[in-house]
Write an enzyme that holds these catalytic residues in place. Structure first.
Site, PDB file in Angstrom:
ATOM      1  N   LYS A  91      -2.842   9.379  15.883  1.00  0.00           N
ATOM      2  CA  LYS A  91      -1.681  10.114  15.373  1.00  0.00           C
ATOM      3  C   LYS A  91      -1.063   9.329  14.224  1.00  0.00           C
ATOM      4  O   LYS A  91      -0.953   8.098  14.309  1.00  0.00           O
ATOM      5  CB  LYS A  91      -0.672  10.323  16.515  1.00  0.00           C
ATOM      6  CG  LYS A  91       0.500  11.241  16.185  1.00  0.00           C
ATOM      7  CD  LYS A  91       1.384  11.435  17.418  1.00  0.00           C
ATOM      8  CE  LYS A  91       2.595  12.311  17.135  1.00  0.00           C
ATOM      9  NZ  LYS A  91       3.464  12.475  18.320  1.00  0.00           N
ATOM     10  N   SER A 147       4.788  17.186  19.420  1.00  0.00           N
ATOM     11  CA  SER A 147       4.464  16.815  18.069  1.00  0.00           C
ATOM     12  C   SER A 147       3.044  16.282  17.858  1.00  0.00           C
ATOM     13  O   SER A 147       2.596  16.218  16.718  1.00  0.00           O
ATOM     14  CB  SER A 147       5.461  15.755  17.580  1.00  0.00           C
ATOM     15  OG  SER A 147       5.319  14.570  18.320  1.00  0.00           O
ATOM     16  N   SER A 164       5.708  15.368  23.780  1.00  0.00           N
ATOM     17  CA  SER A 164       4.849  15.491  22.598  1.00  0.00           C
ATOM     18  C   SER A 164       3.372  15.172  22.808  1.00  0.00           C
ATOM     19  O   SER A 164       2.565  15.382  21.906  1.00  0.00           O
ATOM     20  CB  SER A 164       5.385  14.618  21.464  1.00  0.00           C
ATOM     21  OG  SER A 164       6.486  15.241  20.859  1.00  0.00           O
TER      22      SER A 164
END
Lengths: 487, 96
Positions: A77, A152, A176
Site C-alpha cells: 500500500k 482505504s 481499511s
C-alpha cells in the site's frame, strides 16, 4: 496466466524443484499486472526493473536457506515508505516524495525474500472507504468494474482479488483492511494494535493505525503476518510479546470454541444479505463443533462518533507536518512563509482530507477539547470494556465485516454521517485495539460478502484457527472473478 | 442541534493553516454541523467516572540504550526538499 493460480506451497515446490525460477515468476506477475491493471487500476506505481534484478539475485540463494514466502511477489500500500521508491499516500502533497528509508515491514518482507512488485492505490492519506479519494486514480472492484473495491486499502484488496499478486500489505485505522477485503472477496487481517511495527507507515491516527496482510487464503495470511509481526525498537508502541507460530494453529479443529454474536452488529443499518451470510456461516461453524450465543456490546452506537473525533484529531495533528517546507508539495505563488503553509496545504490536500483536518482541529480547540475530544476518549474506554467483558467468556466474536456489498463508483452518499455509517462494524475494533479478520462468506448479486472474526488482544492465532476451519468447510475463497479468465 | 458558524469554521481553518475557498468554507461548515449534531449522542452517556482511553495498550516509559548509530544521509534527505542551498532549506524572506 498459470502460476498465480497455484497455492503458496505449490509455488515453493516448483521453485525448489527448479521447474520455474523466481525471475520467471516475477516476469509472469508483471505480465499479469500489464494485462489486468488497465481495467482494475490497483497500482499507483510498479518497479519492474528493480524487481527483476532482485529476483535474479534471489534465484542464487540455496533452497535450504529459503522460508515459505521466499521469491514470492507482494504489493505494498502506498502509505508505507519504500527507500528510493516514490511513496505518495495517494496525495498530491506527496506526489514526488522519495523516502530515504524503508518501513520496518518492508525490511521484513525483504528479509523473508519477497519480491516487491509495486505500490498500491488507497484513499488519500487512507481517509475513506472507497479508494475514490485517491488523487491519482479510481480503482475498480475486480468482481464488477462498476463498483468500488472498498477502502482505504482498495488497491491492495483489488490487486489480490484480480490475481495480480497473491500477497499485499494494507493498513487499517477503522476498517481499511477488512472492508476492502470483504468487498473484494479476499482475506484481510487487522492485527492487534502493537503486533506490527508502524515505523515507516505514513500516520493517519497513531493510536488506531495497524499494518496487516491481504491474501487469497487464511494460510497465506498467517504466513505474511508471521513475517511482519514482532517488536521493533523504532516503534515504541510495538509489543515485545512473543509472536506465536500461526501455521501450527491451522488445525481445522474448532470443537468447543465459544463464539459471541453481538446483537448490535446484527441490527439497524446492516443489510439482510450480510446478516443472512453471517447466520449461514454460524451454521457451518456449529457443524464443526463450535458453539455460539448472542451477546451484547452495549456501547456500539457510540463507537462511530468517538472514532471520528479521535481519528480526525490525531490526523489533524499528524498532517500538520505537511508544511510545504521540508518535503512534499510547495505552492508556487506563495510569497511569504505563512503563505507557503496555507497555500501548499490548500492546493494539494483533497476535500476529504481537509474536512477531517478541520473536524480534528475543531475537536482539539480550546473550549471544545473537553466537550468533544475528551468525551470521545471516555466513550472509547466504554467500547473497549464491552469487548473485554465478552472476551472473558468467549473465544471470538463474529459479525459481518461490512453492512453491505461494494457500492457503485460515485454512488457513496454525500451526507457525511450516512457515509461514515458504512464503518459501524469495523471502527469499534480499532478503538479497542483488538485483532479482526475478514474472510469470504458469500455473494449477493455477484459481489462478495465478508465474515468478520474478532479476537482478544494478541490472539490472532485463534482467529486464524477459526477462519481456516471455516474456509476449508466452504468454497467461497476458491471462486475467482471473470477477469481472471480474460485473455 | 449544535451550531457551527462560518466564522468559527474559518477560525479553525486558520489554526489548521488551511486556505479555504468560499465554497469550501460553506461546505465544511455544513459538514461539521451535521457531524457534531449526530455525535451529540455521546451526551447520552454518563461519563463522570470514566477514565479517558488514550491508547490501545497501556505501556509506560519505553526506553532503549542510548547508543550511537548511523543516521540518515543529509544529501539524500535534501533530495525531497523543493529549494535548498548549502545544505539548508530555503524559504521566502521572513524579515523585511
Amino acid at each position: 496466466m498459470t502460476l498465480l493460480n497455484k497455492t503458496t506451497a505449490e509455488l515453493q515446490s516448483l521453485l525448489h524443484n527448479k521447474e520455474i525460477t523466481i525471475k520467471e515468476l516475477t516476469e509472469e506477475t508483471f505480465a499479469r499486472v500489464a494485462k489486468t491493471d488497465d481495467k482494475v487500476q490497483a497500482f499507483i506505481s510498479t518497479n519492474e526493473e528493480k524487481a527483476l534484478e532482485r529476483a535474479e539475485q534471489l534465484d542464487n540463494e540455496p533452497v535450504e536457506n529459503r522460508g515459505p514466502l521466499f521469491g514470492l511477489p507482494v504489493g505494498i500500500k502506498d502509505n508505507i515508505v519504500t527507500k528510493g521508491i516514490t511513496t505518495t499516500s495517494a496525495s498530491r502533497m506527496l506526489e514526488d516524495f522519495i523516502p530515504v528509508y524503508d518501513a520496518t515491514v518492508v525490511e521484513k518482507l525483504n528479509q523473508a525474500g519477497m519480491v516487491s512488485i509495486g505500490k498500491l492505490n488507497l484513499d488519500e492519506f487512507a481517509m475513506g472507504s472507497t479508494t475514490e479519494t485517491s488523487a491519482f486514480k479510481t480503482t475498480c472492484n475486480p468482481w464488477n468494474l462498476d463498483h468500488v473495491p472498498g477502502g482505504s486499502s482498495g488497491g491492495s484488496a483489488a490487486a489480490v482479488a484480480a490475481g495480480e499478486v497473491p500477497f499485499a500489505l494494507g493498513t487499517d485505522t477503522g476498517g481499511s483492511i477488512r472492508q476492502p477485503a470483504a468487498f473484494c472477496g479476499v482475506v484481510g487481517m487487522k492485527p492487534t494494535y502493537g503486533r506490527v511495527s508502524r515505523y515507516g507507515l505514513i500516520a493517519l491516527a497513531s493510536s488506531l493505525d495497524q499494518i496487516g496482510p491481504i491474501t487469497r487464503t487464511v494460510e497465506d495470511n498467517a504466513l505474511l503476518l508471521q513475517a511482519i509481526a514482532g517488536h521493533d525498537e523504532k516503534d515504541s508502541s510495538s509489543s515485545s510479546k512473543e509472536v506465536p507460530n500461526y501455521i501450527e494453529h491451522l488445525t481445522g479443529d474448532i470443537r468447543g470454541i465459544k463464539i459471541g454474536v453481538p446483537k448490535e452488529y446484527m441490527g439497524v443499518g446492516v443489510g439482510e444479505d450480510a446478516k443472512n451470510a453471517v447466520l449461514e456461516a454460524l451454521k457451518v461453524l456449529e457443524s464443526l463443533g463450535a458453539e455460539w450465543e448472542e451477546v451484547s456490546l452495549p456501547h456500539t452506537t457510540y463507537a462511530l462518533p468517538a472514532y471520528y473525533y479521535i481519528s480526525s484529531a490525531e490526523a489533524s495533528s499528524n498532517l500538520s507536518r505537511y508544511d510545504g517546507v521540508h518535503f512534499g508539495y510547495r505552492s508556487e505563488d506563495a510569497k511569504s512563509l505563512d503563505e507557503i503553509y496555507r497555500k501548499s496545504r490548500a492546493e494539494s490536500f483533497g476535500r476529504d482530507v481537509k474536512r477531517r483536518i478541520l473536524l480534528g482541529t475543531y475537536a482539539l480547540s480550546a473550549g471544545h477539547y473537553e466537550e468533544y475530544y475528551k468525551k470521545a476518549q471516555k466513550a472509547r474506554m466504554l467500547v473497549a470494556q464491552d469487548f473485554a467483558n465478552v472476551f472473558s467468556k468467549y473465544d471470538v466474536i463474529i459479525s459481518s465485516a461490512a453492512p453491505t456489498t461494494a457500492y457503485k463508483i460515485d454512488g457513496e452518499p454525500d451526507d457525511i454521517v450516512t457515509k461514515y455509517m458504512g464503518d459501524i462494524l469495523t471502527t469499534p475494533i480499532n478503538l479497542a485495539g483488538v485483532p479482526a479478520i475478514s474472510v469470504p462468506c458469500g455473494f449477493s448479486n455477484g459481489l462478495p460478502l465478508g465474515l468478520q472474526i474478532i479476537g482478544n488482544h494478541f490472539d490472532e492465532a485463534t482467529i486464524y484457527k477459526v477462519a481456516h476451519a471455516y474456509e476449508q468447510a466452504t468454497d467461497f475463497h476458491k471462486r475467482t472473478p471473470a477477469i481472471w479468465e480474460e485473455k | 442541534m449544535t451550531k457551527v458558524t462560518k466564522e468559527e469554521l474559518l477560525a479553525v481553518a486558520d489554526r489548521a493553516m488551511l486556505a479555504l475557498t468560499d465554497e469550501e468554507a460553506d461546505l465544511f461548515t455544513e459538514d461539521l454541523a451535521t457531524f457534531i449534531g449526530y455525535a451529540d449522542k455521546l451526551n447520552e452517556l454518563d461519563l463522570e467516572n470514566v477514565v479517558p482511553m488514550t491508547h490501545a495498550l497501556q505501556q509506560i516509559n519505553v526506553m532503549r540504550e542510548d547508543v550511537e548509530r548511523d543516521v540518515l544521509d543529509r544529501d539524500e534527505m535534501l533530495r525531497s526538499v523543493k529549494e535548498h542551498q548549502n545544505g539548508e532549506i530555503k524559504v521566502p524572506t521572513i524579515l523585511s
